[in-house]
Each structure stands twice: as structure tokens, then as C-alpha cells.
Design a protein around this motif. Structure first.
Motif, mmCIF file in Angstrom:
data_model
loop_
_atom_site.group_PDB
_atom_site.id
_atom_site.type_symbol
_atom_site.label_atom_id
_atom_site.label_comp_id
_atom_site.label_asym_id
_atom_site.label_seq_id
_atom_site.Cartn_x
_atom_site.Cartn_y
_atom_site.Cartn_z
ATOM 1 N N TRP A 1 0.826 -1.218 0.000
ATOM 2 C CA TRP A 1 0.000 0.000 0.000
ATOM 3 C C TRP A 1 0.858 1.265 0.000
ATOM 4 O O TRP A 1 1.852 1.326 0.699
ATOM 5 C CB TRP A 1 -0.865 0.025 1.262
ATOM 6 C CG TRP A 1 -1.838 -1.113 1.335
ATOM 7 C CD1 TRP A 1 -1.660 -2.303 1.965
ATOM 8 C CD2 TRP A 1 -3.149 -1.161 0.746
ATOM 9 N NE1 TRP A 1 -2.778 -3.088 1.822
ATOM 10 C CE2 TRP A 1 -3.715 -2.416 1.077
ATOM 11 C CE3 TRP A 1 -3.918 -0.269 -0.003
ATOM 12 C CZ2 TRP A 1 -4.993 -2.802 0.675
ATOM 13 C CZ3 TRP A 1 -5.190 -0.646 -0.398
ATOM 14 C CH2 TRP A 1 -5.706 -1.902 -0.065
ATOM 15 N N PHE A 2 0.410 2.255 -0.757
ATOM 16 C CA PHE A 2 1.031 3.572 -0.645
ATOM 17 C C PHE A 2 -0.037 4.584 -0.261
ATOM 18 O O PHE A 2 -1.227 4.391 -0.561
ATOM 19 C CB PHE A 2 1.753 3.978 -1.946
ATOM 20 C CG PHE A 2 0.880 4.067 -3.178
ATOM 21 C CD1 PHE A 2 0.230 5.239 -3.503
ATOM 22 C CD2 PHE A 2 0.719 2.964 -4.016
ATOM 23 C CE1 PHE A 2 -0.567 5.326 -4.639
ATOM 24 C CE2 PHE A 2 -0.079 3.040 -5.158
ATOM 25 C CZ PHE A 2 -0.724 4.226 -5.467
ATOM 26 N N ASP B 1 2.720 0.796 3.321
ATOM 27 C CA ASP B 1 4.107 0.323 3.235
ATOM 28 C C ASP B 1 5.019 1.419 2.702
ATOM 29 O O ASP B 1 6.204 1.467 3.029
ATOM 30 C CB ASP B 1 4.186 -0.888 2.287
ATOM 31 C CG ASP B 1 3.281 -2.007 2.742
ATOM 32 O OD1 ASP B 1 3.653 -2.712 3.682
ATOM 33 O OD2 ASP B 1 2.169 -2.152 2.181
ATOM 34 N N TYR B 2 4.466 2.256 1.836
ATOM 35 C CA TYR B 2 5.217 3.377 1.258
ATOM 36 C C TYR B 2 4.400 4.634 1.523
ATOM 37 O O TYR B 2 3.271 4.767 1.032
ATOM 38 C CB TYR B 2 5.439 3.157 -0.247
ATOM 39 C CG TYR B 2 6.240 1.899 -0.514
ATOM 40 C CD1 TYR B 2 7.577 1.841 -0.165
ATOM 41 C CD2 TYR B 2 5.631 0.769 -1.055
ATOM 42 C CE1 TYR B 2 8.321 0.685 -0.366
ATOM 43 C CE2 TYR B 2 6.362 -0.392 -1.264
ATOM 44 C CZ TYR B 2 7.711 -0.422 -0.920
ATOM 45 O OH TYR B 2 8.435 -1.564 -1.114
ATOM 46 N N THR B 3 4.978 5.526 2.311
ATOM 47 C CA THR B 3 4.160 6.588 2.884
ATOM 48 C C THR B 3 4.754 7.976 2.675
ATOM 49 O O THR B 3 5.956 8.169 2.878
ATOM 50 C CB THR B 3 4.019 6.355 4.414
ATOM 51 O OG1 THR B 3 3.695 4.978 4.640
ATOM 52 C CG2 THR B 3 2.939 7.234 5.013
ATOM 53 N N ALA B 4 3.887 8.912 2.291
ATOM 54 C CA ALA B 4 4.259 10.318 2.353
ATOM 55 C C ALA B 4 3.966 10.727 3.789
ATOM 56 O O ALA B 4 2.810 10.883 4.175
ATOM 57 C CB ALA B 4 3.429 11.123 1.375
ATOM 58 N N ASN C 1 1.328 10.682 -7.681
ATOM 59 C CA ASN C 1 2.085 10.046 -8.765
ATOM 60 C C ASN C 1 3.487 9.677 -8.288
ATOM 61 O O ASN C 1 3.994 8.599 -8.594
ATOM 62 C CB ASN C 1 2.169 10.977 -9.983
ATOM 63 C CG ASN C 1 0.800 11.261 -10.565
ATOM 64 O OD1 ASN C 1 -0.142 10.520 -10.326
ATOM 65 N ND2 ASN C 1 0.691 12.343 -11.315
ATOM 66 N N ILE C 2 4.092 10.574 -7.513
ATOM 67 C CA ILE C 2 5.422 10.294 -6.960
ATOM 68 C C ILE C 2 5.362 9.086 -6.026
ATOM 69 O O ILE C 2 6.197 8.188 -6.090
ATOM 70 C CB ILE C 2 5.977 11.541 -6.214
ATOM 71 C CG1 ILE C 2 6.349 12.632 -7.220
ATOM 72 C CG2 ILE C 2 7.169 11.177 -5.334
ATOM 73 C CD1 ILE C 2 6.751 13.959 -6.592
ATOM 74 N N LEU C 3 4.317 9.057 -5.190
ATOM 75 C CA LEU C 3 4.157 7.943 -4.250
ATOM 76 C C LEU C 3 4.045 6.607 -4.982
ATOM 77 O O LEU C 3 4.672 5.616 -4.591
ATOM 78 C CB LEU C 3 2.881 8.152 -3.434
ATOM 79 C CG LEU C 3 3.018 8.701 -2.026
ATOM 80 C CD1 LEU C 3 1.632 8.920 -1.446
ATOM 81 C CD2 LEU C 3 3.807 7.755 -1.127
ATOM 82 N N ALA C 4 3.253 6.586 -6.044
ATOM 83 C CA ALA C 4 3.062 5.347 -6.814
ATOM 84 C C ALA C 4 4.379 4.924 -7.464
ATOM 85 O O ALA C 4 4.748 3.741 -7.435
ATOM 86 C CB ALA C 4 1.975 5.553 -7.868
#
Ligand code: ZN
Length: 442
Positions: A182-183, A238-241, A271-274
Motif C-alpha cells: 500500500w502507498f 508500506d510506502y508513505t508520504a 504520482n510520486i508515491l506510486a
């Protein structure tokens, strides 16, 4: 033999096509006629990343490619955006040896939401990024749940999904699957307590249809959602701003990596997060990612600056028929806080097909423009009267907006009247008509 012939025809077709300026789907179409299952006969790279969703596909794919290349990996992707099976076939075969082995470390595919199932009939992505599912191109896509049903058969059980935890609908793709990452974006200062906009697509749970509530909202119906009845909610990411300061254009990823944003839009952040999630899954370090993404300016520039007479102008390009994209651009205009005029152009509804369907104008939150620093709004293009009808239902006082059907005349008027900032909100094909009358910067 059929395999060899299909590859040969595709390579030749592409070579000739490039010389005469033809698109990239014909060679693939010819190859598929010769050998319909050609894509299952080719040896593909270790990583096959697909990106789909209503908004942000092209930008995300472009950033993933830039990062992976900076990491020293060979990437093949559909830069021309031909994202149906014929285009994907052309891409794969023209980058393969005659023996049928692809010459790349990563095959990266921007995939059309509606046709993903067809594209991935003969092979499947190792990682599948789904950016979001919004109201988009009504005459083509119907409603987002319809697009959800179209994507679902494209998701092979072995494919790892990279999903947007803040989007209630595309989150549902995780149901019954083991391999999901998940982001998402943590709570930030610009958040709202409840969904905003002309409509609310997060009002009811997409799983059980009970009412949903939000702890915070980043924009429209994107944020920390919770169903009041079932277990559907924003997942841990899992990937977070972990921090976002849009005013100063600073984004922090996972508490450690700071990115300076070239374009201070929340869209850009997702878009950066993805892209960040996809590249980390391919083993790229945060160091390489931040080096590439810092001040990154997209090639397909959705934002462009220009001068027109005494005015400094900014073009904010979004897809027509996509209200969330428009809302994001309007929010950008209101966040600038400087005196400005806004030109809105709708000259053709779509560049790909003909439709005069303008109901999507009613989904856009034009009331956002009712703020002190927006001095005037001008509506232009062939559909200016549809825009005017829509504006007559907003809270904007009638003396703050006007209609000028002719784009050239609107540009001439703006060039001669005042020096406030100018923002132009329109789509790609319509912007070219305006650009003919302005002086581009950069
Ligand atoms: Zn529910």
C-alpha cells in the motif's frame, strides 16, 4: 516459425511506420494476426510493471522509467501511450531478439483500464500499480465501478498489487489477495475534516454500501475513510508520504527522504508515491529515487508558463471529462493567493473521439473560484455556453465571469487588459489553440 514471422513483421512494420509517421499499434496488430498467442511465446524480463487507473498513469510511468534508468536498469515502456494489446505487442516484439527474448531488465506498461484484461491475457505483470478510480470519460467508461469490474479480470493471482490506500474504491482490489503493498499520504496541514466537491463518491462503502466516515480528507473523497458497518478502511501503508508542505513544495517519504516538488499539486504527490512504491519493489534505493524526483519536471508537462502582453500565465492542463483533475487545478489556483484572472477553455470534449456530452462540467467544483483574489473568470471555446450555464449555478457573482467564445479573441483581450497573473484551465488539445497566441517560457 510463426513466432519468428510475427516478430519479423512487427519489426519491419514498426521501421516503416516510423518513417512514414504512423502510430505504433498497426505492427502489433499484424503480428497478432500471424500468431495470436505471440505474447505468451516471448521470454519477458524479470520485472513487468503495469500501471493503470483513472488519473496519473502517464506521469507515474514516466517517473518510474526515469528512476529505474538512473539506477542503471534497462527499461522498455510505451512512451507513445499506445496502451491496448496491439501497442503492447508492438512494444514487446520490437524490443525482442528474433529468437523471442526481450532485451530489457524491466518491461513497463501504461495500461488502459478498460483493456487491461485483454493486454494481460497471455502474460501477467509482476507488479501492478493502480493509481485510483474516479469518475472519468463518462461516455467511454461509464462509472468507476464499471471500470473496477473491467480491471478485475486483469489481476493474475501471482501479481503483486501496489494500491492507493487513500482511495476507497481501488482499495477493494486487495480483497482476497495475499500479495498487496500500500502507498498513501499521512495526515497533513491542508487536509479537510470531510469530503469536498460538487459530489461525494465516498459517501457509501464500495464493499457493503453502508455509510462511510472520514478521519481526514486530502481532496475530494480521498483520505482516511472508514466504513461504519464492515471492515473496509484506509490500510496501513508500506510506502508513505509522512509529511507534505504544499505551500513550500516539500514532501517527505517514509520520514527520511525529502523531495522538493517542481509542481506543488497533491496530484503530483500521489504520482510520486506510486512511482516510489514501484521502484522500491524493484530494489531501487531511496537515495536514487530522491535524486531523480527532486525538482522533477514531467516531459508531458501538465503545467506550462508563458507570457501574454503584460501578463505572466500558467497553463494547468487536465483531462476533460474528469472532474477531480479539474478540481485539483482549481484548488491550485485558489492556493496561490495572488490577484489573478482565470481562463477556462472547453473547445473539444475529447481528442480521441467525438462527444458533445458535457454533464461532467456539473461535477466540477467551480465554486472554488469564488475567492477574493480571483478577479475575473473568462469562459471560452466551443462549449462556452455549457460552461456559462454551469457557472450560473455557482456562487460566483455574475459580474465576476464572462463569456468569449473565440479563443484568439479571449487571448487578445487578456493581452491588453491588466497585468494580474493569468491561469488557464483546459485540456491538452485545447491548450494548443491558446499557445498559438502566447509567448512560451522555458
Ligand atoms: Zn462497508
Amino acid at each position: 516459425m510463426k513466432k519468428f514471422l510475427a516478430i519479423l513483421v512487427c519489426k519491419l512494420g514498426r521501421f516503416v511506420g516510423k518513417m512514414i509517421g504512423k502510430g505504433s499499434s498497426m505492427p502489433g496488430k499484424a503480428a497478432l494476426k500471424i500468431c495470436p498467442d505471440i505474447l505468451s511465446r516471448v521470454q519477458l524480463p524479470q520485472h513487468i510493471i503495469a500501471v493503470t487507473g483513472s488519473n496519473g498513469k502517464t506521469s507515474t510511468v514516466e517517473m518510474i522509467a526515469a528512476i529505474l534508468r538512473a539506477d542503471g536498469q534497462t527499461v522498455v515502456y510505451n512512451e507513445e501511450g499506445s496502451n491496448q494489446i496491439e501497442g503492447v505487442t508492438t512494444l514487446v516484439l520490437t524490443n525482442s531478439t528474433f529468437g523471442g527474448k526481450m532485451k530489457a531488465d524491466v518491461l513497463l506498461i501504461e495500461s488502459d483500464e478498460r483493456y487491461a484484461a485483454k493486454s494481460f491475457k497471455f502474460f501477467h505483470p509482476t507488479e501492478f500499480v493502480i493509481t485510483n478510480l474516479y469518475r472519468d470519460q463518462l461516455t467511454r467508461n461509464g462509472h468507476p465501478e464499471y471500470v473496477y469490474d473491467a480491471i478485475l479480470p486483469a489481476l493474475h493471482p501471482d501479481t503483486k498489487l501496489l494500491l492507493n490506500a487513500d482511495d476507497p474504491l481501488s482499495s477493494c482490489f486487495a480483497q482476497g489477495r495475499k500479495s498487496v503493498k500500500w502507498f498513501g499520504l499521512d495526515h497533513c496541514a491542508t487536509d479537510l475534516p470531510a469530503p469536498s466537491g460538487a459530489y461525494h463518491d465516498g459517501a457509501y462503502c464500495p464493499v457493503c454500501h453502508a455509510p462511510m466516515v472520514y478521519d481526514y480528507v486530502h481532496y475530494n473523497h480521498i483520505g482516511a475513510f472508514r466504513c461504519t458497518k464492515c471492515d473496509h478502511h484506509k490500510m496501513d501503508t508500506d510506502y508513505t508520504a509522512t509529511a507534505l508542505d504544499l505551500e513550500n513544495g516539500v514532501l517527505t517519504l517514509d520520514g527520511t527522504t525529502t523531495i522538493q516538488l517542481a509542481f506543488r499539486s497533491i496530484y503530483n504527490v500521489y504520482n510520486i508515491l506510486a512511482a516510489y512504491a514501484a521502484c522500491r519493489e524493484c530494489g531501487v534505493s531511496n537515495e536514487v529515487i530522491s535524486k531523480v524526483i527532486n525538482h522533477y519536471i514531467l516531459k508531458n508537462g501538465r503545467m506550462q508558463t508563458f507570457t501574454l502582453g503584460q501578463r505572466h500565465g500558467t497553463l494547468l492542463t487536465s483531462k476533460h471529462e474528469n472532474s477531480i483533475a479539474y478540481d485539483t487545478n482549481l484548488r491550485y489556483v485558489t492556493s496561490t493567493k495572488e490577484d489573478c484572472v482565470v481562463l477556462i477553455i472547453v473547445d473539444a470534449v475529447s481528442r480521441k473521439y467525438f462527444t458533445s456530452e458535457t454533464s461532467w462540467l456539473w461535477d466540477i467544483d467551480f465554486d472554488l473560484l469564488n475567492c477574493d483574489h480571483v478577479k475575473k473568470v473568462i469562459l471560452s471555446g466551443q462549449y462556452c455556453n455549457d460552461l456559462a450555464e454551469r457557472f450560473s449555478f455557482t456562487s460566483l457573482p455574475a459580474d465576476r465571469w464572462s463569456v468569449q467564445p473565440d479563443i484568439a479573441a479571449a487571448a487578445a483581450e487578456l493581452a491588453e487588459s491588466g497585468r494580474e497573473e493569468l491561469y488557464v484551465v483546459t485540456c491538452f488539445s485545447d491548450r494548443d489553440k491558446l499557445l498559438a497566441h502566447v509567448k512560451k517560457e522555458g
